[in-house]
Design a protein around this motif. Structure first.
Motif, mmCIF file in Angstrom:
data_model
loop_
_atom_site.group_PDB
_atom_site.id
_atom_site.type_symbol
_atom_site.label_atom_id
_atom_site.label_comp_id
_atom_site.label_asym_id
_atom_site.label_seq_id
_atom_site.Cartn_x
_atom_site.Cartn_y
_atom_site.Cartn_z
ATOM 1 N N TYR A 65 0.900 -0.910 0.586
ATOM 2 C CA TYR A 65 0.496 0.531 -0.119
ATOM 3 C C TYR A 65 0.808 1.145 0.033
ATOM 4 N N GLU A 147 -1.282 8.633 -7.807
ATOM 5 C CA GLU A 147 -2.513 8.605 -8.608
ATOM 6 C C GLU A 147 -2.486 10.112 -9.276
ATOM 7 N N GLN A 266 -5.916 8.184 1.336
ATOM 8 C CA GLN A 266 -6.859 8.267 0.929
ATOM 9 C C GLN A 266 -8.150 7.355 1.721
ATOM 10 N N PRO A 267 -9.009 7.690 2.226
ATOM 11 C CA PRO A 267 -10.002 6.871 3.259
ATOM 12 C C PRO A 267 -10.523 5.557 2.628
ATOM 13 N N GLU A 268 -10.293 4.949 1.488
ATOM 14 C CA GLU A 268 -10.934 4.672 0.347
ATOM 15 C C GLU A 268 -11.061 3.356 0.849
ATOM 16 N N LEU A 269 -10.085 2.551 2.043
ATOM 17 C CA LEU A 269 -9.855 1.638 2.115
ATOM 18 C C LEU A 269 -10.462 1.913 3.731
ATOM 19 N N PRO A 270 -10.543 1.767 4.440
ATOM 20 C CA PRO A 270 -10.836 2.003 5.785
ATOM 21 C C PRO A 270 -10.392 0.750 6.768
ATOM 22 N N GLN A 332 -5.239 5.847 -12.379
ATOM 23 C CA GLN A 332 -6.188 6.029 -11.643
ATOM 24 C C GLN A 332 -6.546 4.849 -10.876
ATOM 25 N N GLY A 334 -7.854 3.591 -7.934
ATOM 26 C CA GLY A 334 -9.141 3.905 -6.901
ATOM 27 C C GLY A 334 -9.284 2.991 -5.328
ATOM 28 N N GLU A 335 -9.540 1.494 -5.503
ATOM 29 C CA GLU A 335 -9.211 0.596 -4.679
ATOM 30 C C GLU A 335 -8.557 -0.427 -5.107
ATOM 31 N N ASN A 336 -7.439 -0.315 -5.989
ATOM 32 C CA ASN A 336 -6.663 -1.835 -6.438
ATOM 33 C C ASN A 336 -4.877 -1.154 -6.301
ATOM 34 N N TYR A 337 -5.030 -0.969 -5.147
ATOM 35 C CA TYR A 337 -3.966 -0.217 -4.347
ATOM 36 C C TYR A 337 -2.998 -1.221 -4.663
#
Length: 481
Positions: A65, A147, A266-270, A332, A334-337
């Motif tokens: 990550y 990003e 960024q808090p996309e995967l809390p 870009q 998104g959630e695919n770290y």
């Protein structure tokens, strides 16, 4: 010297960690991280497996990550070693050469880049208004997690919308400071933001390179202060040592925990980020292994070595029926770290598909000759395509003919009357001099050595963006040498 060091930094740690990777067998690394090119797009990267503790898997996920943050910062640090004014100063690179340390170096692009410290901003960045008829220009704006900020700046895609400048703000800066209410504005949530510009070059002639150098010299960075644009020189202190951060898991997380204070995730995967915090991984935290068993403490020490070893030696993407593989989407995530980490290792700073799409082929034995035919009905829909070949390490092998790139915009490209193009991959110059024949020499390779073809599509059309376009097959043939 500056270009050499910065280019090494832009890679990921490939140049720094090769020696480490030999210390751990590949099958041991597969316990931590596996990459399956045949799986579905979002299943190609898998962390953990039989015999790996949940704590080790969590540390590996955290490493993946935060790896782009570490890699981007390292690129910034290397630039500060050789230029104290590197933040806010545009670095214009010369024409590419085969001596570059960058794996998969493009011979069809010239670059300019600048890092901007948001604490010194906001900024206005001016870029050249290059006509779509002159060449391809893209401007990528990336945060430290790599990003890419949107909308894209691409003179082939949205030329009518471009204004020649944009304003860049930090997450805590008010936009009321700007004097131009019609300016395109971007907000960067990390302390540093990285801007990269790419100019397509077709022939690398003196005239063409002189024109690109003129455009590069038009790039300007100004601060916005009290509604006015001011040209200022931002001198930065020498930034901290990062070499050790890639060598041990503790030093890595000590660094990224500090960086994350001013460049938070960024808090996309809390749920994922909370699992990291339980081990002291996150903004301002202290990575603490005291709660882990001795076996786990020993196990996680292999993570830095295994991470890059596995990421560097697997080619992910969308497989085509013609034997080519489209690279996974960059820019870009998104959630695919995990894919973000993969790109940071293999091509830090890669831009979004709307700008460039890459496709690679499996290795081909240089003992044989091969051909690839773009027939009139298979010419790709794109501003330009560029074909190059590399060795297993992603480097360009020198050949006596000095032919390293075949691209669709080159004046040297041979076409038939209907536009068909044939590329011959072989050691000796083809006897066949008929229309449409183009030679990619493989004379830099010994029999039994593999070369890897790679094609880039600049400002690709919809059939390529959707991966529906079938890149022509490369087939073995008997060369009449």
């Amino acid at each position: 010297m500056l270009q050499h060091l910065l280019r090494i930094a832009l890679l990921g740690s490939a140049a720094l960690s090769t020696a480490w990777c030999d210390e751990i067998p590949a099958d041991s690394c597969s316990r931590y991280l596996t990459l399956d090119p045949k799986a579905q797009d979002d299943k190609q990267i898998h962390i953990g497996g039989d015999g790996v503790s949940p704590e080790t898997s969590t540390v590996m996920r955290a490493y993946a990550y935060y790896y782009p943050l570490y890699a981007s910062y390292r690129a910034l640090v290397v630039s500060s070693w050789v230029r104290r004014d590197s933040v806010g100063t545009v670095m214009n690179y010369d024409a590419p050469t085969i001596r570059s340390s960058v794996p998969r170096q493009s011979m069809a692009a010239v670059y300019s880049s600048v890092f901007l410290d948001q604490d010194k901003g906001p900024f206005r960045v001016t870029y050249p208004m290059v006509s779509p008829n002159e060449t391809f220009l893209s401007v990528s704006i990336l945060d430290l997690f790599t990003e890419q900020l949107l909308p894209t700046i691409n003179n082939q895609f949205n030329a009518t919308e471009l204004t020649g400048s944009f304003e860049l703000y930090g997450g805590n800066k008010t936009m009321s400071l700007a004097s131009d209410s019609n300016a395109t504005r971007f907000t960067c949530q990390t302390q540093y933001c990285w801007i990269a510009m790419r100019f397509f070059v077709s022939d690398r002639s003196a005239e063409e390179l002189e024109k690109i150098k003129k455009w590069q010299n038009e790039i300007r960075v100004e601060t916005i202060h009290d509604g006015q644009y001011e040209t200022t020189q931002v001198t930065m202190p020498m930034l901290g040592e990062v070499g050790q951060a890639g060598e041990s898991v503790e030093s890595f997380f000590d660094l990224v925990n500090r960086l994350a204070e001013s460049s938070p995730p960024q808090p996309e995967l809390p749920i994922l980020l909370d699992s990291f915090k339980s081990l002291g991984i996150g903004p301002g935290l202290k990575f603490d292994t005291s709660s882990l068993s001795p076996d786990v403490q020993k196990e996680i020490q292999n993570i830095p070595l295994c991470f890059e070893e596995v990421m560097l030696n697997t080619n992910l993407g969308v497989q085509s029926s013609s034997g080519w593989k489209y690279a996974i989407d960059a820019g870009q995530y998104g959630e695919n770290y995990l894919e973000r980490a993969y790109i940071a290792v293999n091509g830090l700073g890669a831009t979004i598909p709307r700008d460039i799409i890459y496709a690679s082929h499996d290795g081909l034995d240089a003992q044989y000759a091969y051909r690839m035919d773009f027939t009139a009905d298979t010419i790709p829909e794109t501003y330009a395509w560029s074909m190059q070949i590399y060795n297993q390490e992603g480097k360009i092998e020198k050949n006596p003919e000095n032919i390293y790139d075949i691209n669709s915009r080159s004046t040297a490209l041979n076409r038939t009357e209907d536009g068909s193009v044939t590329i011959l991959f072989q050691k000796n110059q083809p006897v066949d001099a008929s229309a449409g024949i183009n030679w990619m020499p493989t004379s830099g390779y010994q029999d039994g050595e593999s070369f890897l073809p790679l094609i880039r599509f600049y400002s690709p059309g919809e059939s390529i963006l959707s991966r529906e376009y079938q890149i022509p097959k490369i087939t073995k043939y008997t060369a009449n040498e």
